[in-house]
Design a protein around this motif. Structure first.
Motif, PDB file in Angstrom:
ATOM      1  N   PHE A 110       3.917  -4.579  -4.530  1.00 16.79           N
ATOM      2  CA  PHE A 110       4.505  -5.577  -3.639  1.00 16.79           C
ATOM      3  C   PHE A 110       3.523  -5.993  -2.551  1.00 16.79           C
ATOM      4  N   VAL A 111       2.880  -5.003  -1.910  1.00 15.53           N
ATOM      5  CA  VAL A 111       1.953  -5.322  -0.829  1.00 15.53           C
ATOM      6  C   VAL A 111       0.627  -5.840  -1.375  1.00 15.53           C
ATOM      7  N   TYR A 112       0.163  -5.251  -2.481  1.00 18.70           N
ATOM      8  CA  TYR A 112      -1.108  -5.712  -3.037  1.00 18.70           C
ATOM      9  C   TYR A 112      -1.035  -7.165  -3.491  1.00 18.70           C
ATOM     10  N   GLY A 113       0.111  -7.561  -4.036  1.00 17.50           N
ATOM     11  CA  GLY A 113       0.248  -8.943  -4.493  1.00 17.50           C
ATOM     12  C   GLY A 113      -0.050  -9.932  -3.382  1.00 17.50           C
ATOM     13  N   ALA A 114       0.521  -9.691  -2.205  1.00 19.39           N
ATOM     14  CA  ALA A 114       0.272 -10.579  -1.064  1.00 19.39           C
ATOM     15  C   ALA A 114      -1.181 -10.513  -0.616  1.00 19.39           C
ATOM     16  N   PRO A 365       5.940 -10.968  -3.382  1.00 19.74           N
ATOM     17  CA  PRO A 365       4.949 -10.864  -2.303  1.00 19.74           C
ATOM     18  C   PRO A 365       4.689 -12.168  -1.559  1.00 19.74           C
ATOM     19  N   LEU A 368       5.682 -12.231   2.003  1.00 22.34           N
ATOM     20  CA  LEU A 368       4.820 -11.609   3.005  1.00 22.34           C
ATOM     21  C   LEU A 368       3.765 -12.566   3.545  1.00 22.34           C
ATOM     22  N   GLN A 373       3.868  -8.046   7.696  1.00 22.01           N
ATOM     23  CA  GLN A 373       4.183  -6.920   6.831  1.00 22.01           C
ATOM     24  C   GLN A 373       4.889  -5.826   7.638  1.00 22.01           C
ATOM     25  N   TYR A 381       2.207   1.947   1.771  1.00 26.75           N
ATOM     26  CA  TYR A 381       1.183   1.349   0.902  1.00 26.75           C
ATOM     27  C   TYR A 381      -0.162   2.034   1.108  1.00 26.75           C
TER      28      TYR A 381
END
Length: 438
Positions: A110-114, A365, A368, A373, A381
């Motif tokens: 989820f965080v890496y996508g953004a 994502p 975000l 975040q 994360y």
């Protein structure tokens, strides 16, 4: 690419697989995993290390490269020697690996996508400052990566990734030559030293050369290439070494740019990926707009290749994860047979879980990009991400030193030493990461 026996092949002596001749023209999966692992964050950390300490930490980049060669070789060896996927191996170690991976892959993705979309959009925004804003370029990058992986199988993805590898390699090496490196000082950086305040940067260089979770995807890419048994072991090892030597040259080139262009002139960059846009401004002032544009193209190549690699490789991991969970719930605990052949036929690349995870990386994502975040999500994360390499090194030691692996392909002394050293280094980096976050 071919999966046919080459003329004059012979048995590997460990299960009867015919040994294929290693050839440079088959190289591919290693370049894919290395290109995926070298993203904007690695560019920034290497530049900052060079800008703050000159060539002093060059030795750390070399160690990082060697450790990653050992890790990737171990992943590939597991897939080829056993005919089982890495996640299948993890499951054999206990249910705790499934729980860890389930939490990790959801939060991290989820965080890496953004992050990936933003870092791919930054150079495009810098190239076209009068066009749409950063959010537009970020979303466009995410959708473009989704389309590349959604409509193509591994063979095409590999060719696209190799193109981006070529672009970013040529651009960065060109910049390193352009800034006129101090060769004696460069070689002196091979002697291990730790200047005051350099521990975090040293660990970052060691841990950041070539990927985290994407290293676990290497075996899946090896299988997708059509390498499905121990007869391909020599080819896999050549592929892996060439890829990480190339990555090492790339990292050294970035260190040279940081040392000569920034350290010598006492220029500070903005933290985060925005620092690469700052570097583009520095390059334009010193060498002209053409060099600055070339750098931004290389920046985009590094960022977008990481995005495409994660969209493909981690989705393969997730699809395998879903297959194993479903199989565990099936009558008599049945599991899919010969998972390596499934990957080589491309079945997993078109499966619902594979595409569902790609969508998870792309669509949620995007929120975000407008919202800050959440603090708790960022901490989770960061901790999960830092924990992955110790987890990978530790589980590979477990898998490759037991009867889960055919005796002929178990770890030797060198592999065990490198995995232990890597695991300890990554554990120290994990502790430092937790301290910085908390």
């Amino acid at each position: 690419m071919t999966t046919e026996n080459s003329p004059g092949t012979k048995s590997d002596g460990a299960g009867g697989a015919a040994v294929r001749k290693s050839s440079w023209r088959y190289i591919g999966p290693g370049m894919v995993v290395a290109a995926t692992g070298v993203g904007a964050g690695d560019l920034v950390s290497t530049l900052l290390a060079g800008s703050k300490f000159g060539y002093t930490l060059l030795w750390a980049a070399v160690i990082g490269c060697i450790v990653k060669i050992a890790l990737a070789e171990a992943v590939g060896r597991w897939h080829l020697a056993t005919g089982r996927t890495l996640f299948d191996g993890w499951r054999s170690l206990g249910a705790w690996t499934t729980v860890y991976f389930a939490v990790y892959v959801v939060v991290w993705g989820f965080v890496y996508g953004a992050t990936a979309m933003t870092t791919s959009g930054l150079p495009l925004h810098a190239l076209f400052p009068d066009g749409p804003g950063l959010k537009f370029w970020a979303i466009l990058s995410g959708l473009a990566g989704l389309a590349v992986v959604w409509f193509n199988r591994y063979a095409v993805v590999e060719k696209i990734m190799m193109l981006f590898v070529g672009v970013m390699f040529v651009v960065v090496v060109y910049l390193a030559i352009r800034v006129s490196p101090d060769v004696p000082a460069l070689f002196s950086g091979l002697v291990p030293t730790l200047p005051d305040g350099s521990v975090f940067y040293t660990l970052g260089l060691i841990g950041g050369v070539g990927g985290t979770i994407t290293m676990a995807a290497y075996g899946y890419w090896v299988n997708a290439k059509g390498w499905t048994d121990s007869g391909w072991m020599k080819m896999m090892r050549l592929d892996n070494r060439v890829a990480y030597v190339t990555t090492g040259i790339f990292v050294v080139a970035m260190l040279i740019v940081g040392a000569e262009l920034l350290h010598a002139a006492n220029i500070a960059l903005t933290d985060g990926s925005e620092g690469l846009v700052d570097l583009g401004d520095v390059l334009e002032e010193r060498f002209g707009s053409t060099t600055a544009v070339l750098f931004l193209v290389g920046f985009f190549s590094a960022s977008f290749s990481s995005l495409v690699g994660v969209w493909h490789g981690v989705s393969l991991l997730f699809a395998d994860f879903v297959e194993r969970v479903r199989a565990a719930r099936a009558p008599n605990g049945e599991r899919p047979e010969d998972s390596a052949k499934q990957v080589s036929r491309g079945e997993r690349e078109k499966s619902t879980p594979f595409r569902a995870y790609m969508l998870w990386l792309t669509v949620p994502p995007m929120a975000l990009l407008w919202l800050e975040q959440p603090f708790g999500l960022v901490i989770a994360y960061g901790v999960l991400g830092a924990f992955f390499l110790p987890f990978l090194a530790g589980t590979l030691l477990w898998l490759l030193n037991t009867d889960r692996t055919p005796h002929a392909w178990r770890n030797g002394l060198l592999s065990n030493v490198m995995l232990v050293v890597g695991g300890l280094l990554f554990f120290v980096l994990l502790v430092e990461k937790i301290r910085s976050l908390l």
